[in-house]
Design a protein around this motif. Structure first.
Motif, PDB file in Angstrom:
ATOM      1  N   GLY A  42       0.771  -1.238   0.000  1.00 52.59           N
ATOM      2  CA  GLY A  42       0.000   0.000   0.000  1.00 52.59           C
ATOM      3  C   GLY A  42       0.798   1.281   0.000  1.00 52.59           C
ATOM      4  O   GLY A  42       0.218   2.356   0.148  1.00 52.59           O
ATOM      5  N   GLN A  47       0.059   1.507  -4.779  1.00 49.61           N
ATOM      6  CA  GLN A  47      -1.369   1.754  -4.971  1.00 49.61           C
ATOM      7  C   GLN A  47      -1.759   1.800  -6.444  1.00 49.61           C
ATOM      8  O   GLN A  47      -2.941   1.676  -6.779  1.00 49.61           O
ATOM      9  CB  GLN A  47      -1.768   3.090  -4.317  1.00 49.61           C
ATOM     10  CG  GLN A  47      -1.620   3.098  -2.807  1.00 49.61           C
ATOM     11  CD  GLN A  47      -1.665   4.513  -2.248  1.00 49.61           C
ATOM     12  OE1 GLN A  47      -2.211   5.425  -2.867  1.00 49.61           O
ATOM     13  NE2 GLN A  47      -1.074   4.712  -1.072  1.00 49.61           N
ATOM     14  N   VAL A  48      -0.780   2.046  -7.319  1.00 46.38           N
ATOM     15  CA  VAL A  48      -1.118   2.299  -8.727  1.00 46.38           C
ATOM     16  C   VAL A  48      -0.361   1.402  -9.711  1.00 46.38           C
ATOM     17  O   VAL A  48      -0.501   1.578 -10.921  1.00 46.38           O
ATOM     18  CB  VAL A  48      -0.907   3.795  -9.098  1.00 46.38           C
ATOM     19  CG1 VAL A  48      -1.759   4.685  -8.188  1.00 46.38           C
ATOM     20  CG2 VAL A  48       0.544   4.210  -9.017  1.00 46.38           C
ATOM     21  N   VAL A  49       0.443   0.470  -9.227  1.00 44.23           N
ATOM     22  CA  VAL A  49       1.163  -0.458 -10.112  1.00 44.23           C
ATOM     23  C   VAL A  49       0.703  -1.875  -9.794  1.00 44.23           C
ATOM     24  O   VAL A  49       1.014  -2.408  -8.727  1.00 44.23           O
ATOM     25  CB  VAL A  49       2.691  -0.345  -9.936  1.00 44.23           C
ATOM     26  CG1 VAL A  49       3.407  -1.378 -10.808  1.00 44.23           C
ATOM     27  CG2 VAL A  49       3.171   1.060 -10.279  1.00 44.23           C
ATOM     28  N   GLY A 353      -1.039   9.779  -2.113  1.00 42.79           N
ATOM     29  CA  GLY A 353      -1.636   8.628  -1.439  1.00 42.79           C
ATOM     30  C   GLY A 353      -0.903   8.240  -0.171  1.00 42.79           C
ATOM     31  O   GLY A 353      -0.973   7.085   0.262  1.00 42.79           O
TER      32      GLY A 353
END
Lengths: 395, 395
Positions: A42, A47-49, A353
């Motif tokens: 996290g 969070q984005v990969v 994030g």
């Protein structure tokens, strides 16, 4: 299961911070798949990969696992042990930047020695073993105060001490002893301001030089960046870019190189630090340049032709959002959106994030336009708002 | 395990195509987590959204599962059954756009009826039950040819027939019978060109209107978009924007609404199609506007203040990269990068991670600048190169 063309390479990124997160945005546009090594579940980039492995970048087996099958390895930070980088290179991995270059961003003593050999202007410096050596160094540069730095492991003002006497160097040497690093002494430069010269360099040797920017630090952390640096003499701007291009070429840097510089009161530039990765002083380029630093970093490490680093507007100002301790926004940057976005429809906001802790970089805002004071005011207001430094009455 | 602030909402996106993929880029910057319902493993958006569920958007249980805990539901396409949207809304989900609005983008007969009731200019039209009705309709609009469309399910030229006689309507009625949809007949408009008016609208009623663009279609697929539409009379541009704002407001659209229009030879605008999601004719805004359509779509569906839709350059041209059947690039768009990027350092390329099939939209390129012809040439050259229409000798 992805449908990439057969020659599309996968890029491994070591480190799951905001720099990797912002590389991921550019990778989406370029259609380049990423594999990430994240410190923990996290974290910002995780969070984005989707293709994320959680593990320790100090463990060679973990590094081998995450880079397996990847055409290129690049980095969110400079903390991967040099010997592991050599091992990966020996395995046949294209580490970009490679270990021979990266060591100059990892070890400040190695960097100072090399830059001095290349006739690149630096503050006077010496590796010091003890308080007596600090005393001798201070005498050689006109007296205290002098700056002490750990040669490895420091960032954002950590591992840096400004000492007014040899006795005050005790903390630095205690840290050195505890961590096994050396201490570098440097003259305390009487600077007018700090500048940053960013270049992207590809393995083929193509270089793209971004406009030289002014960087405003507070407590050792980048606070505000103005692109281009206001009222910078044309000769100094060219000199700063030439230094960055020379360092990138001589050290064999691939990807983004950020050269942080002091502009001295007497009109010289001296190299302060090197970073071999996208850099906080280049965040303005995401919204302010034809090609942002994250896209050019990926294009460089993939040995693709570089994009134009030209500015798109006369002035661009980036201000970091640092965690504040205001209860209103503590832990809840999202609650800052309604005011910030309504006040300034042209504002660009980037949130990472990350959980909010006092002083932690959790995002940045960028404003651009024709009038520097108006642009600065917009960016500073928005960052202060997200930080919680403005009350409701300040709307 | 993410560290978002407590009020940060998660947005569910139904559909894993390139529109969802490009929304994901904007979500990264905004710090907004996404949950995706993808049609299959590894589709375009699934490559870049970690929190992806694979399933069928026609299954209500699947929709309920993917939207659980999400503050907002939005869409990559308009194919979710209307009754399922009502069920989600009844469950308390904020569907944006909602079913009452979305039905006008799903059903062309409903759309025509409503727009006509709102005095929005449309081509003359009628729902036709059989070939005789087509004959009567043709007679009422001055004869053949007329256009037949399935009222639901068509896209990119599919489900559209231009017929020169009643007999030629057999294919359309066969499709209607097979799929259970109705057929809408429309006059074949003698248009000068096609325009598109995009607006973002939030639940609070804020609207941001993008500059009206010219859209060039080939074989029913968007090929090239020029922003703003060259030589468009100021009065018509305003009228097109007003139509889009009126439709968005009256139909209660939230998010992006694209209104595709005909500019007639006699200087009127007529609504051709509506789309209630980011739209191909808005891709130019990612690199060409202060706030791209994907960011404004997310801001709109989250009811955040909208960003400026202003253009950043005098001219921006977007050209789709369609799959070609050239062996050199077949399945390997990445191999097109060295030439395309070296020829034009200011070019912006977006590849969608999709396998190349003839005629399939697999990416787009954008160029911007001061001179329209130069900008068009750059974008058209790059797209033709990626498509494989230019040989090596064309370099």
């Amino acid at each position: 299961m992805s449908s990439h063309g057969s020659s599309t390479p996968t890029v491994a990124i070591i480190g799951g911070g905001q720099l990797a997160r912002m590389m991921a945005q550019s990778a989406v546009a370029l259609g380049v798949p990423l594999r990430l090594l994240a410190e923990a579940d996290g974290v910002s980039a995780a969070q984005v990969v989707p293709d994320t492995l959680v593990g320790d970048y100090r463990d060679l087996d973990t590094l081998r696992k995450v880079t397996d099958g990847c055409a290129v390895v690049t980095f969110d930070h400079e903390h991967v042990p040099t010997e592991h980088l050599h091992a990966l290179a020996d395995d046949g991995h294209a580490c970009r930047p490679g270990p021979e270059a990266l060591v100059h961003a990892q070890d400040k003593a190695v960097m100072r020695e090399r830059l001095t050999a290349l006739d690149v202007p630096c503050p006077r410096h010496a590796v010091v073993e003890d308080a007596e050596a600090v005393e001798r160094f201070a005498a050689s540069v006109g007296g205290f105060p002098v700056v002490l730095k750990t040669t490895r492991g420091g960032y954002d003002g950590k591992g840096v001490w400004v000492v007014g006497s040899a006795e005050e160097s005790a903390d630095a040497f205690a840290t050195a002893e505890a961590t096994g690093v050396r201490i570098l002494a440097e003259e305390k430069v009487d600077f007018r301001r700090e500048l940053s010269a960013l270049v992207a360099r590809s393995p083929s040797g193509q270089v793209a030089a971004y406009p030289v920017v002014e960087s405003v630090q507070r407590d050792g952390i980048c606070w505000e960046v103005v692109a281009p640096a206001p009222d910078l003499a044309a000769g100094l701007a060219v000199e700063a870019q030439q230094i960055a291009m020379k360092v990138a070429g001589e050290l064999g840097v691939t990807g983004i190189l950020a050269v942080e510089l002091f502009e001295t009161q007497d009109g010289r530039v001296l190299v302060n630090e090197l970073a071999m990765r996208p850099h906080n002083t280049g965040h303005w380029s995401m919204d302010g340049a034809v090609t942002g630093q994250f896209e050019n970093h990926l294009r460089a490490v993939l040995d693709l032709p570089l994009g134009s680093p030209d500015a798109r507007a006369p002035w661009t100002v980036m201000v970091n959002i640092l965690g504040g301790d205001d209860a209103r926004l503590a832990g809840d940057l999202y609650a800052g959106y309604p005011h910030a976005l309504a006040r300034d429809p042209r504002l660009k906001v980037h949130l990472y994030g990350k959980s909010v802790k006092p002083g932690r970089k959790v995002g940045h805002v960028t404003a651009y336009g024709d009038d520097l004071e108006e642009v600065r005011e917009r960016a500073l207001h928005a960052a202060a708002w997200f930080r919680g430094d403005l009350g409701e009455e300040s709307e």
